[in-house]
Design an enzyme around this catalytic site. Structure first.
Site, PDB file in Angstrom:
ATOM      1  CG  ASP A 639      -2.158  -0.834   0.950  1.00 30.41           C
ATOM      2  OD1 ASP A 639      -2.736  -0.687  -0.145  1.00 30.41           O
ATOM      3  OD2 ASP A 639      -2.523  -1.656   1.805  1.00 30.41           O
ATOM      4  CB  CYS A 686       4.633  -7.038   7.015  1.00 34.10           C
ATOM      5  SG  CYS A 686       3.396  -5.735   7.011  1.00 34.10           S
TER       6      CYS A 686
HETATM    7  C1  PEP Z   1       0.824  -4.040   2.552  1.00 31.58           C
HETATM    8  O1  PEP Z   1       0.033  -3.156   2.188  1.00 31.58           O
HETATM    9  O2  PEP Z   1       2.019  -4.079   2.206  1.00 31.58           O
HETATM   10  C2  PEP Z   1       0.367  -5.131   3.426  1.00 31.58           C
HETATM   11  C3  PEP Z   1       1.211  -5.983   3.958  1.00 31.58           C
HETATM   12  O3  PEP Z   1      -0.962  -5.241   3.619  1.00 31.58           O
HETATM   13  P1  PEP Z   1      -1.949  -5.845   2.506  1.00 31.58           P
HETATM   14  O4  PEP Z   1      -1.117  -6.410   1.399  1.00 31.58           O
HETATM   15  O5  PEP Z   1      -2.771  -6.887   3.182  1.00 31.58           O
HETATM   16  O6  PEP Z   1      -2.738  -4.632   2.120  1.00 31.58           O
HETATM   17 MG    MG Z   2      -1.864  -2.990   3.151  1.00 30.76          MG
END
Ligand code: PEP
Ligand code: MG
Length: 752
Positions: A639, A686
């Site tokens: 994101d 992450c």
């Molecule tokens: C991200 O945005 O990098 C994340 C780990 O969350 P998601 O991919 O679930 O939006």
């Molecule tokens: Mg995310």
């Protein structure tokens, strides 16, 4: 006062008992009767009744009872707010009266045998936040039910809510005929290049997944002479297949599939549905035509419903219908239709991906979505090769065409030559004989000059835990709690969530566990939840904004997390935080839950660390303030890149502009990490950048010591870290940070 046996009450919360209720009952009325009989037994009550809300007439109708006169079923009707039952329904709260007849709101119904009962309990049946009915208990003895009994009854009702709601929907439908049209074509396509969503390879025949295809199956049946025994055989075969799928999903995927197949089985066994088919057959409609008309009619009825949750049921009807017609046709075994095949679809819902996984498709080709979309994330958890392509003509390839799906490189070979197939088989053979990567993993990760680094796993489905353990993950850096919300047909109750979260906690004993609260919206739409359609869902009511707007859903989730983690130290983080105010609001919700759990005497986590995901660029400007409230940060690069560059992460059209190595992204990450470390806060990455070997050196160089990723990537990241010296990583990071153009950063990353 007779407090009921809590161990018994626990039993009914068992999924086994719940499915027995569905499986053993011959029709919906019998199922509701079984529910009230079972609940009355567990609660040691003289009467247990279930009332369902009839939307058309805006009335609560008594649908089943144990204890009242059987003739009262269907005849006792209440408006919302009328009587104690109506009150529990309209105010969405339990009501417990020691002597109900003396209560001013009590409503007496002559002729149903109610006058002898004194104590009374009514609890609303809630689907998410929406009341759909009420369950009541009565006893001759006044003051028979304790507060604890009410809590247990509430828990039982919550458990049964999905089943009851399903029954309610089926009971409100009636049947009547219609029709539809088919058509395929064939073009000349040999090779398509796409983007890898989930790595892997497969060779197989194409099966196009399109909605609706009932008419095509109907066409296959043609005018074959089929009769009632054929229909019954097809129903039995469909039932067997669904039971098999339910069994396959069983323990391994119970967090996300618990109700998918039981809902479909319930539909299949619904007497009014089959009855309508049989009636039409008796009236000389050809068998296949009768089945087809009834299914289609149900699809349309659900389509016309004005709430999203009900409309969503059309997919279940379609699924069951397709399967039933395929079995009836005998043309092709409905079960083997997907196994080993390569599914091609314009788009897929997470629940559809899950079903494809269970039916063992070889791989998936999708015409929409991006590599960081959540369908891709799910496919990785299911170990299903998946690529995204921008080639609509693929939807015209006839079923049965052979393809090689190379979801390592992102290639699709259509009708490959014998040579391509051979090369593919050899590659796969070599890969299979390569040493198992998980076995080479070391317990601790260090850089070449011995700096300790922590490698954790991202968990999407509970089934990922086992993989994470086998790859020696040091904990769970991100548990995406939304998958159980996304894949089922309705909001999971607090108790259901508790069960899932408990398994997560128990799956990683003694290790760090980080729950991320609900991250819906964007490409993770709760199709059953009524929210206004959004022109820009990624900028809309997404993530923490959704949770703060629908606080009751949020509180239920946080309560479930705190209860599941009652004996450990847990970390909770909030997604998409954009200001300290938002963070403080979210933290308040956690404090409110802790206080209410304490008041209710329920065991709950005492040691909670609250943190946030750093995904929105505005957070960069207020890092000091955020660090005052957040005990840790986790950077969601998927994101972060999307919002920093204003590039939709799921849009294939702009996939070439989604650049994690854009200088603004790299400098933004540097700023965030430096600020977090300056405040002594734990920080991890992450998002997908954490598993991309191109960025390991850079991230180490700017101070990242904790990486969380899909466990399958851990070996290659560990290997890259062991090969990196920290001082060199720092120099490398400085070089990248000094570069102001994408061309420049690309050159450096490519080793120039
Ligand atoms: C991200 O945005 O990098 C994340 C780990 O969350 P998601 O991919 O679930 O939006
Ligand atoms: Mg995310």
């Amino acid at each position: 006062m007779a407090t009921i046996n809590r161990d018994h009450a626990k039993l009914i919360c068992d999924i086994g008992e719940l499915s027995a209720i569905i499986t053993d009952a011959s029709d919906l009325d019998a199922m509701l009767q079984k529910i009230v009989d079972t609940a009355a037994g567990h609660m040691e009550a003289d009467v247990c009744s279930v009332y369902l809300f009839d939307e058309a007439r805006q009335e609560l109708v008594l649908r089943a009872t144990r204890g009242l006169l059987p003739s009262s079923v269907g005849n006792v009707r209440l408006r919302a707010g009328e009587g104690l039952t109506g009150l529990a329904f309209s105010e969405r709260r339990p009501i417990c009266e020691a002597d109900a007849p003396s209560h001013p709101a009590y409503r007496y119904f002559p002729g149903i045998g109610e006058e002898i009962y004194r104590s009374f309990v009514a609890v609303p049946i809630l689907r998410g936040r929406r009341p759909v009915g009420a369950m009541t208990l009565q006893s001759k003895q006044s003051g028979h039910f304790s507060t604890e009994d009410v809590q247990v009854f509430r828990a039982i009702t919550m458990q049964l809510a999905t089943t009851i709601e399903m029954a309610r929907l089926l009971l409100t439908l009636q049947v009547d005929p219609t029709s539809i049209t088919p058509s395929p074509a064939l073009p000349d396509l040999r090779f398509v290049r796409g983007q890898v969503g989930s790595e892997g390879c497969a060779l197989g025949e194409v099966v196009r997944i399109r909605q609706p295809s009932l008419a095509e199956i109907r066409a296959l049946i043609g005018s074959a002479a089929l009769d009632l025994p054929d229909l019954r055989r097809a129903v039995a075969a469909t039932e067997e297949q669904l039971e098999h799928l339910e069994e396959l999903a069983g323990e391994r995927l119970s967090d996300v599939t618990a109700v998918i197949f039981s809902a479909q089985l319930m539909m299949l066994r619904d007497q009014s549905w089959l009855g309508a088919m049989e009636e039409q057959i008796a009236a000389e409609t050809p068998t296949a035509e009768a089945v087809y008309r009834v299914i289609l009619n149900y699809v349309e009825l659900f389509d016309r419903m004005d709430n999203a949750y009900m409309r969503e049921k059309r997919y279940d009807v379609m699924d069951v219908g397709r399967r039933l017609l395929a079995n009836l046709s005998g043309h092709r075994d409905a079960e083997s239709r997907l196994e080993g095949r390569i599914a091609i679809a314009a788009e897929l819902l997470p629940s559809e991906v899950l079903k494809l996984g269970l039916e063992k498709v070889g791989g998936i080709v999708l015409l929409s979505g991006g590599v960081t979309s959540h369908v891709a994330v799910l496919a990785r958890s299911l170990d299903l090769p998946l690529i995204f392509v921008d080639e609509p003509r693929l939807l015209e390839i006839p079923d049965g065409t052979r393809v090689v799906l190379d979801a390592r490189q992102g290639n699709l070979f259509v009708s490959p030559s014998e040579e391509v197939e051979q090369r593919f088989r050899e590659q796969e053979e070599n890969r299979r004989s390569a040493p198992q990567l998980a076995e080479g993993m070391r317990e601790e990760t260090r850089t070449a000059d011995s700096t300790r680094v922590y490698l954790l796993a991202n968990i999407n489905l509970l089934a990922d835990i086992e993989v994470a353990r086998s790859y020696k993950a040091e904990g769970i850096g991100l548990y995406r709690t939304e998958f159980p919300f996304l894949i089922r047909n309705d909001l999971p109750s607090e108790e259901e969530q508790l069960r899932i979260y408990r398994r997560l906690v128990e799956g990683m004993p003694g290790r760090e566990v980080t729950f991320r609260t609900l991250d819906v919206g964007g490409d993770k739409v709760l199709s059953y939840f009524d929210y206004a359609a959004e022109a820009n869902p990624f900028l809309g009511l997404r993530s923490i904004r959704f949770s703060l707007r629908h606080r009751d859903v949020f509180l239920q989730q946080v309560r479930a997390i705190l209860r599941a983690a009652h004996d450990i130290k847990v970390r909770i983080m909030f997604p998409m935080i954009s200001s300290p105010d938002e963070l403080a609001n979210a933290a308040d919700a956690v404090n409110e839950c802790r206080a209410s759990l304490r008041l209710q005497g329920m065991p709950a986590c005492e040691h909670v660390q609250l943190g946030m995901m750093l995904e929105v660029p505005s957070a960069l400007e207020v890092m000091d303030e955020l660090a005052r409230h957040a005990e840790f940060f986790s950077i969601g690069t998927n994101d972060f890149v999307q919002y920093m560059l204003a590039v939709d992460r799921t849009n294939v059209n702009v996939a070439d502009l989604y650049l994690p190595h854009h200088p603004a992204v790299l400098r933004g990450l540097h700023r965030a990490i430096t600020a977090a470390l300056r405040h002594g806060r734990d920080v991890s990455v992450c998002g997908d950048m954490a598993h991309d070997p191109r960025f390991v050196r850079f991230l180490l160089g700017i101070g990242v010591r904790k990486f969380s990723m899909s466990a399958r990537y851990l070996p290659r990241v560990q290997e890259a870290i062991f090969a990196t010296r920290l001082d060199e990583a720092q120099v490398f990071a400085q070089r990248l940070l000094a570069e102001g153009s994408v061309v420049g950063t690309t050159r450096i990353l490519e080793g120039g």
